[in-house]
Scaffold this motif. Structure first.
Motif, mmCIF file in Angstrom:
data_model
loop_
_atom_site.group_PDB
_atom_site.id
_atom_site.type_symbol
_atom_site.label_atom_id
_atom_site.label_comp_id
_atom_site.label_asym_id
_atom_site.label_seq_id
_atom_site.Cartn_x
_atom_site.Cartn_y
_atom_site.Cartn_z
ATOM 1 N N PRO A 400 0.823 -1.209 0.000
ATOM 2 C CA PRO A 400 0.000 0.000 0.000
ATOM 3 C C PRO A 400 0.865 1.270 0.000
ATOM 4 N N GLY A 401 0.518 2.207 -0.858
ATOM 5 C CA GLY A 401 1.220 3.485 -0.916
ATOM 6 C C GLY A 401 2.437 3.501 -1.819
ATOM 7 N N GLU A 402 2.859 2.348 -2.334
ATOM 8 C CA GLU A 402 4.030 2.314 -3.207
ATOM 9 C C GLU A 402 3.664 2.733 -4.634
ATOM 10 N N THR A 403 4.675 3.164 -5.363
ATOM 11 C CA THR A 403 4.512 3.534 -6.770
ATOM 12 C C THR A 403 5.293 2.564 -7.639
ATOM 13 N N VAL A 404 4.604 2.036 -8.660
ATOM 14 C CA VAL A 404 5.212 1.092 -9.594
ATOM 15 C C VAL A 404 5.211 1.727 -10.978
ATOM 16 N N GLY A 405 6.365 1.736 -11.615
ATOM 17 C CA GLY A 405 6.452 2.204 -12.982
ATOM 18 C C GLY A 405 6.454 1.033 -13.941
ATOM 19 N N LEU A 406 5.682 1.142 -15.022
ATOM 20 C CA LEU A 406 5.635 0.111 -16.059
ATOM 21 C C LEU A 406 6.186 0.718 -17.344
ATOM 22 N N VAL A 407 7.277 0.171 -17.836
ATOM 23 C CA VAL A 407 7.915 0.704 -19.032
ATOM 24 C C VAL A 407 8.207 -0.431 -20.001
ATOM 25 N N GLY A 408 8.489 -0.056 -21.235
ATOM 26 C CA GLY A 408 8.803 -1.047 -22.256
ATOM 27 C C GLY A 408 8.360 -0.556 -23.608
ATOM 28 N N PRO A 409 8.741 -1.244 -24.662
ATOM 29 C CA PRO A 409 8.372 -0.817 -26.009
ATOM 30 C C PRO A 409 6.878 -0.924 -26.245
ATOM 31 N N THR A 410 6.404 -0.255 -27.273
ATOM 32 C CA THR A 410 5.000 -0.322 -27.649
ATOM 33 C C THR A 410 4.584 -1.772 -27.909
ATOM 34 N N GLY A 411 3.427 -2.153 -27.349
ATOM 35 C CA GLY A 411 2.942 -3.517 -27.535
ATOM 36 C C GLY A 411 3.512 -4.515 -26.560
ATOM 37 N N ILE A 532 -6.186 3.144 -5.076
ATOM 38 C CA ILE A 532 -5.209 2.766 -6.101
ATOM 39 C C ILE A 532 -5.360 3.716 -7.277
ATOM 40 N N LEU A 533 -4.245 4.170 -7.801
ATOM 41 C CA LEU A 533 -4.253 5.130 -8.901
ATOM 42 C C LEU A 533 -3.477 4.555 -10.080
ATOM 43 N N ILE A 534 -4.053 4.670 -11.280
ATOM 44 C CA ILE A 534 -3.388 4.239 -12.505
ATOM 45 C C ILE A 534 -3.225 5.445 -13.423
ATOM 46 N N LEU A 535 -1.998 5.725 -13.806
ATOM 47 C CA LEU A 535 -1.697 6.829 -14.722
ATOM 48 C C LEU A 535 -1.102 6.214 -15.990
ATOM 49 N N ALA A 556 1.026 15.029 -6.389
ATOM 50 C CA ALA A 556 0.194 15.336 -5.219
ATOM 51 C C ALA A 556 -0.917 14.312 -5.051
ATOM 52 N N VAL A 557 -1.510 13.925 -6.167
ATOM 53 C CA VAL A 557 -2.619 12.982 -6.106
ATOM 54 C C VAL A 557 -2.153 11.595 -5.678
ATOM 55 N N SER A 558 -0.985 11.181 -6.130
ATOM 56 C CA SER A 558 -0.512 9.819 -5.860
ATOM 57 C C SER A 558 0.082 9.659 -4.466
ATOM 58 N N LEU A 559 0.229 10.751 -3.750
ATOM 59 C CA LEU A 559 0.799 10.677 -2.408
ATOM 60 C C LEU A 559 -0.060 9.775 -1.521
ATOM 61 N N ASP A 560 0.593 8.793 -0.871
ATOM 62 C CA ASP A 560 -0.074 7.855 0.040
ATOM 63 C C ASP A 560 -1.082 6.944 -0.675
ATOM 64 N N ARG A 561 -1.010 6.831 -2.004
ATOM 65 C CA ARG A 561 -1.856 5.893 -2.737
ATOM 66 C C ARG A 561 -0.967 4.895 -3.465
ATOM 67 N N THR A 562 -1.460 3.693 -3.610
ATOM 68 C CA THR A 562 -0.767 2.739 -4.462
ATOM 69 C C THR A 562 -0.926 3.220 -5.897
ATOM 70 N N THR A 563 0.183 3.426 -6.589
ATOM 71 C CA THR A 563 0.128 4.078 -7.899
ATOM 72 C C THR A 563 0.871 3.254 -8.949
ATOM 73 N N PHE A 564 0.192 3.077 -10.084
ATOM 74 C CA PHE A 564 0.815 2.456 -11.252
ATOM 75 C C PHE A 564 0.996 3.537 -12.306
ATOM 76 N N VAL A 565 2.219 3.708 -12.760
ATOM 77 C CA VAL A 565 2.515 4.727 -13.769
ATOM 78 C C VAL A 565 3.040 4.029 -15.016
ATOM 79 N N ILE A 566 2.266 4.094 -16.100
ATOM 80 C CA ILE A 566 2.743 3.596 -17.391
ATOM 81 C C ILE A 566 3.438 4.764 -18.076
ATOM 82 N N ALA A 567 4.706 4.591 -18.399
ATOM 83 C CA ALA A 567 5.520 5.727 -18.822
ATOM 84 C C ALA A 567 6.088 5.533 -20.212
ATOM 85 N N HIS A 568 5.947 6.591 -20.995
ATOM 86 C CA HIS A 568 6.694 6.687 -22.250
ATOM 87 C C HIS A 568 7.972 7.483 -21.996
#
Length: 625
Positions: A400-411, A532-535, A556-568
């Protein structure tokens, strides 16, 4: 020509059995009182319309020609006046009663049958929409919007027309044919046989027409859906059309779809305009034969081997009623048209209703109450419709409260990972858990209310800014809406608009910039207050200055929330607690930013390219893109 076979619900439409019977069973029976009242009124009105010609014929013989006694079928002799004067005024009264009952019956029929038919149409349309809403994303991935809109609008309207017009007109034909036939046989059975001799031929002709026209109507309904799809796509993509100068190309595609519809309509109309004049000809021949035989009978005696007498009054009644007989029979073509059109539409409506959702809530599903936000992917694999695996053996846990980044090529499967968490799809193998509960074991509404999702292309409804922020939390106060906008760095630009929070954003938010739409989407999530927050690549399509504002609001929004960030842009996940690198549907690297740079693998390569340390990606990454 685009084929209806390409639609996602075609296979279910083909399995629909007797759609109009099902329509009446499921939607007509609950409104049976209106249907019954309408048909009783129709029966009374149509039966009453036969009274004036019958009374007129009797009056001509008994009152004016002095032939025979004054009698009417089903009326006791004791009710009839004895004097000619009384019989005359009694006939006038009956004729007036017939016209009044016809008018009243027609009025009551129109009101009750329209209430019945439009009530069914309303229920069918809303139930079809509700069934469509219950479908999972696999359906919408393949959908044709115009095709679905055609079902909800055109096909539902065709069913209403059938229930309102076809059933009523069908009853009218039955009443008129049976009523007229009964009266004619009562007056003179031999002449009645002449009048009715072509009715079986009309029945066979109608059966032939229905067999031939049915597949043509199915093609018409399909081509209507295809044209609607083409129009919807062209209008939705009008900006792309204009910026690429492809107006002529799109006009050509619409022209082709419209041409298909034109050709299928012409096929139906050509057959219909063969059938309709044919029916009118047969009905006209019945009238002509009646007039010929009856006329000869009057001035030279029974012709063609017939026997007995025929009075002037009887002949007048025959002429009037045979003309009444011709008109409803000539309208049989309209009923066939309505029936076949409704049958094709019914298959499409129920075909859409019968598409089964793959994401189904368990009967014993529990409510995910006040979640902490712990998420676990337990050896998850996923594929669409048993096809190629999109995800393979994805396994990780988030506190709970951690941030996970998801990265990788398209598809690589980044967005699919979070869609499984939202349960937009169900895993093929393994399990996704929230606070230790398998997402398949909790109610869908409680799961999704615990998750806030911001995509790279957020959707706004055509309404005010306040309405769009409040969407999903419809009872939120104006103050809560403003506070959510402030947290999303949106309050300032909203306040500068002429109408502030009451500003209408236009369809899909076209009146706002991409960055403004993005911040309103974040404000909507803030108001939702999820665990839980998904970006999902929320800053991939905005300029640097806007990215800074959005990134600040997301932090600010992701503070203290479990957050998934899909990043380009990898800079957006640099401070994540864990970064997962996906390639070909599998997690190939995991760790913090510094740990992944030390590994010098996929992540490090992408980082160096974005940092300008490499001029281009290695070939294997280019191929994956």
């Amino acid at each position: 020509m685009a084929s209806s076979e390409d639609t996602p619900f075609d296979q279910y439409r083909a399995d629909v059995d007797r759609p109009l019977v099902r329509l009446f069973r499921e939607y007509g029976v609950p409104r049976l009182r209106w249907f019954a009242a309408g048909n009783v009124a129709n029966l009374v009105g149509r039966s009453a319309s036969l009274l004036p010609p019958l009374v007129l014929g009797t009056a001509i013989d008994a009152i004016f020609a002095g032939e025979g006694t004054y009698s009417l079928p089903l009326v006791p002799g004791s009710w009839l006046p004895a004097s000619q004067s009384g019989q005359f005024w009694f006939s006038v009264a009956l004729i007036l009663v017939g016209f009044v009952l016809t008018g009243v019956g027609t009025f009551l029929w129109g009101v009750t049958m329209n209430r019945f038919a439009h009530g069914v149409m309303h229920a069918v349309r809303t139930d079809t929409f509700a069934a469509m809403q219950a479908l999972d994303m696999a359906f919408f991935d393949d959908k044709q919007t115009g095709e679905v809109m055609s079902v909800l609008n055109n096909d539902a309207s065709n069913l209403e027309t059938f229930l309102d017009d076809a059933l009523s007109e069908g009853l009218r034909i039955v009443v008129m044919v049976l009523g007229i036939a009964g009266i004619l046989v009562y007056l003179n059975a031999q002449l009645a046989a002449v009048t009715l001799v072509l009715v079986p031929v009309m029945g066979l002709f109608t059966w032939w027409f229905m067999r031939r026209v049915e597949p043509l109507y199915k093609q018409v309904r399909s081509d209507v859906g295809n044209l609607n799809t083409r129009l919807e796509n062209a209008l939705s993509g009008v900006e792309l059309v204009k910026t690429t100068g492809t107006e002529d190309y799109e006009t050509g595609r619409v022209r082709d779809a419209s041409s298909d519809l034109y050709e299928s309509n012409m096929a139906v109309l050509t057959l219909s305009y063969f059938y309709r004049p044919g029916m009118e000809l047969l009905a006209g021949l019945s009238f002509a034969a009646t007039f010929l035989v009856g006329g000869l009978w009057l001035f030279q005696g029974p012709p063609f081997g017939l026997t007995g007498t025929l009075t002037v009054g009887e002949f007048v009644t025959f002429v009037f009623l045979t003309q009444r007989f011709v008109e409803p029979l000539s309208q049989a073509s309209n009923i066939v048209d309505w029936y076949e059109n409704a049958k094709a539409s019914g298959e499409r409506v129920f075909g859409l209703m019968d598409v089964p959702p793959h994401v189904v809530e368990a009967d014993d599903a529990v409510v995910l109450a006040d979640p902490d936000g712990a998420v676990e992917y337990d050896d998850v694999s996923f594929s669409y419709d048993e096809g190629e695996r999109i995800l393979r053996d994805v396994d990780f846990a988030v506190e709970p409260g951690e941030t996970v980044g998801l990265v990788g090529p398209t598809g690589a499967g980044k967005s699919t990972v979070v869609k499984l968490l939202l349960r937009l799809y169900d895993v093929t193998d393994g399990a996704v858990r929230v606070d230790g509960e398998d997402v398949r074991d909790v109610t869908v509404s409680s799961l999704r209310s615990a998750i806030g999702y911001v995509s790279q292309d957020p959707f706004l409804f055509d309404g005010t800014i306040a309405e769009n922020i409040r969407y999903g939390r419809f009872d939120a106060s104006d103050e809560a809406v403003r506070e959510a906008a402030k947290a999303a760095e949106a309050h300032e630009f909203v306040s500068n608009l002429p109408e502030g929070y009451d500003t209408r954003v236009g369809e899909r938010g076209v009146k706002l910039s991409g960055g403004q739409r993005q911040r309103l989407a974040i404000a909507r999530v803030v108001l939702q207050d999820p665990a839980i927050l998904i970006l999902d690549e929320a800053t991939s399509s905005v300029d640097t200055e806007t990215e800074v504002l959005i990134q600040r609001s997301m932090d600010a929004v992701s503070l203290d929330r479990t957050t998934f960030v899909i990043a380009h842009r990898l800079s957006t996940v640099r401070d994540a607690d864990t970064i997962l690198v996906l390639e070909d549907g599998a997690v190939v690297e995991r760790g913090t930013h510094d740990e992944l740079l030390d590994v010098d693998g996929v992540y490090a390569t992408f980082w160096r390219v974005q940092a300008g340390e490499l001029d281009s990606l290695p070939d294997r990454f280019v191929e994956s893109l």
